[in-house]
Scaffold this motif. Structure first.
Motif, mmCIF file in Angstrom:
data_model
loop_
_atom_site.group_PDB
_atom_site.id
_atom_site.type_symbol
_atom_site.label_atom_id
_atom_site.label_comp_id
_atom_site.label_asym_id
_atom_site.label_seq_id
_atom_site.Cartn_x
_atom_site.Cartn_y
_atom_site.Cartn_z
ATOM 1 N N GLY A 1 -4.004 9.564 36.162
ATOM 2 C CA GLY A 1 -4.018 8.221 36.729
ATOM 3 C C GLY A 1 -2.698 7.806 37.365
ATOM 4 O O GLY A 1 -2.302 6.643 37.302
ATOM 5 N N VAL A 2 -2.014 8.753 37.990
ATOM 6 C CA VAL A 2 -0.717 8.482 38.636
ATOM 7 C C VAL A 2 -0.894 8.587 40.147
ATOM 8 O O VAL A 2 -1.470 9.548 40.648
ATOM 9 C CB VAL A 2 0.356 9.488 38.153
ATOM 10 C CG1 VAL A 2 1.681 9.235 38.857
ATOM 11 C CG2 VAL A 2 0.518 9.408 36.634
ATOM 12 N N ARG A 3 -0.385 7.590 40.868
ATOM 13 C CA ARG A 3 -0.604 7.547 42.318
ATOM 14 C C ARG A 3 0.620 7.965 43.141
ATOM 15 O O ARG A 3 0.515 8.216 44.325
ATOM 16 C CB ARG A 3 -1.020 6.136 42.746
ATOM 17 C CG ARG A 3 -2.422 5.755 42.312
ATOM 18 C CD ARG A 3 -2.765 4.326 42.741
ATOM 19 N NE ARG A 3 -2.472 4.067 44.136
ATOM 20 C CZ ARG A 3 -3.291 4.358 45.137
ATOM 21 N NH1 ARG A 3 -4.454 4.936 44.889
ATOM 22 N NH2 ARG A 3 -2.954 4.072 46.381
ATOM 23 N N ARG A 4 1.801 8.025 42.500
ATOM 24 C CA ARG A 4 3.031 8.317 43.246
ATOM 25 C C ARG A 4 3.658 9.614 42.755
ATOM 26 O O ARG A 4 3.630 9.918 41.557
ATOM 27 C CB ARG A 4 4.044 7.174 43.090
ATOM 28 C CG ARG A 4 3.578 5.857 43.673
ATOM 29 C CD ARG A 4 4.646 4.789 43.523
ATOM 30 N NE ARG A 4 5.819 5.099 44.321
ATOM 31 C CZ ARG A 4 5.957 4.786 45.609
ATOM 32 N NH1 ARG A 4 4.975 4.183 46.246
ATOM 33 N NH2 ARG A 4 7.059 5.079 46.262
ATOM 34 N N ALA A 5 4.231 10.368 43.685
ATOM 35 C CA ALA A 5 4.902 11.614 43.302
ATOM 36 C C ALA A 5 5.978 11.971 44.322
ATOM 37 O O ALA A 5 5.914 11.567 45.488
ATOM 38 C CB ALA A 5 3.910 12.763 43.177
ATOM 39 N N SER B 1 2.230 0.985 33.403
ATOM 40 C CA SER B 1 1.092 1.703 33.984
ATOM 41 C C SER B 1 1.414 2.248 35.378
ATOM 42 O O SER B 1 0.694 3.087 35.914
ATOM 43 C CB SER B 1 -0.139 0.790 34.057
ATOM 44 O OG SER B 1 0.103 -0.296 34.929
ATOM 45 N N ASP B 2 2.511 1.756 35.976
ATOM 46 C CA ASP B 2 2.979 2.261 37.279
ATOM 47 C C ASP B 2 3.910 3.428 37.005
ATOM 48 O O ASP B 2 5.044 3.250 36.565
ATOM 49 C CB ASP B 2 3.692 1.149 38.042
ATOM 50 C CG ASP B 2 4.294 1.639 39.359
ATOM 51 O OD1 ASP B 2 3.900 2.741 39.816
ATOM 52 O OD2 ASP B 2 5.155 0.942 39.911
ATOM 53 N N GLN B 3 3.442 4.661 37.257
ATOM 54 C CA GLN B 3 4.211 5.843 36.927
ATOM 55 C C GLN B 3 4.444 6.721 38.169
ATOM 56 O O GLN B 3 3.745 6.587 39.172
ATOM 57 C CB GLN B 3 3.483 6.669 35.865
ATOM 58 C CG GLN B 3 3.235 5.917 34.566
ATOM 59 C CD GLN B 3 2.523 6.809 33.557
ATOM 60 O OE1 GLN B 3 3.165 7.555 32.817
ATOM 61 N NE2 GLN B 3 1.210 6.753 33.531
ATOM 62 N N ILE B 4 5.419 7.611 38.053
ATOM 63 C CA ILE B 4 5.709 8.537 39.142
ATOM 64 C C ILE B 4 5.970 9.926 38.569
ATOM 65 O O ILE B 4 6.610 10.080 37.529
ATOM 66 C CB ILE B 4 6.919 8.056 39.980
ATOM 67 C CG1 ILE B 4 7.090 8.921 41.239
ATOM 68 C CG2 ILE B 4 8.206 8.031 39.153
ATOM 69 C CD1 ILE B 4 8.078 8.339 42.245
ATOM 70 N N PHE B 5 5.420 10.929 39.248
ATOM 71 C CA PHE B 5 5.669 12.334 38.910
ATOM 72 C C PHE B 5 6.755 12.870 39.843
ATOM 73 O O PHE B 5 6.849 12.461 41.006
ATOM 74 C CB PHE B 5 4.412 13.179 39.146
ATOM 75 C CG PHE B 5 3.558 13.406 37.928
ATOM 76 C CD1 PHE B 5 4.043 14.135 36.847
ATOM 77 C CD2 PHE B 5 2.252 12.927 37.876
ATOM 78 C CE1 PHE B 5 3.244 14.374 35.733
ATOM 79 C CE2 PHE B 5 1.446 13.152 36.767
ATOM 80 C CZ PHE B 5 1.943 13.877 35.688
#
Length: 205
Positions: free
Chosen positions: A93-97, A64-68
């Motif tokens: 629902g992604v918090r990091r990019a 569930s911890d994802q990155i774009f």
């Protein structure tokens, strides 16, 4: 449409990005890192665009911890591409990019990233910084991020506070590569002729 030179450049940049994501603990297949230039062109097409190179990867330990990773088309990135990117992040629902940019960000774009930092963690790299992998330079030792439990054990073992450890800046190139954040501790392993290896620790500030 991208020129042959730009395609070759983006092929190298994407390879480094995939290595970086893998080193940060994201789920990256070896075939994605070892992809040839011709496979890269086949995957994204002769008429590829930067914006079509978007990458989304989950953590190896927490799906569930994802990155774009976004590749904006604008040479100098302003607020609009960031707004578009963060909308997609919110929708999925992604918090990091990570933004991979050609010439940098405008002052307004930098302010925008700062203002949304409580909701989204957005980093940015210049394409030029990712043409080669800094970690593979002969003078760069091995870095390993400590887990919170490992950090606690280290501090108890040496009866020190984390602020008493030698420091590494968050904007240090290798700290940026690993996405280190303030308050974390990293183990640095250097080869040693006498001991085999020499280990030190740095506190991220």
């Amino acid at each position: 449409m991208l020129s042959e030179e730009e395609i070759s450049r983006l092929y190298r940049v994407r390879k480094t990005v995939m290595q970086m994501l893998s080193d940060r603990g994201y789920l990256v297949d070896d075939s994605e890192i070892e992809m040839t230039r011709s496979q890269f062109v086949q995957k994204y097409g002769e008429g590829m665009t930067r914006e079509g190179l978007v990458i989304l990867k989950p953590s190896r330990t927490n799906p569930s911890d994802q990155i774009f990773v976004f590749f904006p088309d604008d040479p100098k990135v302003g607020v609009k591409p960031i707004t578009i990117s963060t909308k997609r992040m919110a929708d999925e629902g992604v918090r990091r990019a990570i933004l991979v940019v050609q010439q940098g960000l405008t002052p307004f774009a930098k302010n925008c990233i700062s203002e949304i930092s409580s909701k989204f963690h957005v980093e940015y790299f210049l394409e030029a910084e990712l043409l080669t992998n800094i970690k593979e330079h002969i003078l760069v030792p091995q870095h390993q991020l400590l887990t919170p439990e490992e950090k606690k054990t280290l501090l108890q073992t040496y009866t020190v506070k984390d602020t008493q450890l030698p420091r590494i800046l968050m904007n240090d190139p290798i700290a940026r590569y690993y996405g280190l954040r303030r308050g974390q501790v990293v183990r640095i392993i250097r080869p040693s002729e006498t001991a085999g290896q020499y280990i030190t620790y740095r506190f991220v500030v």
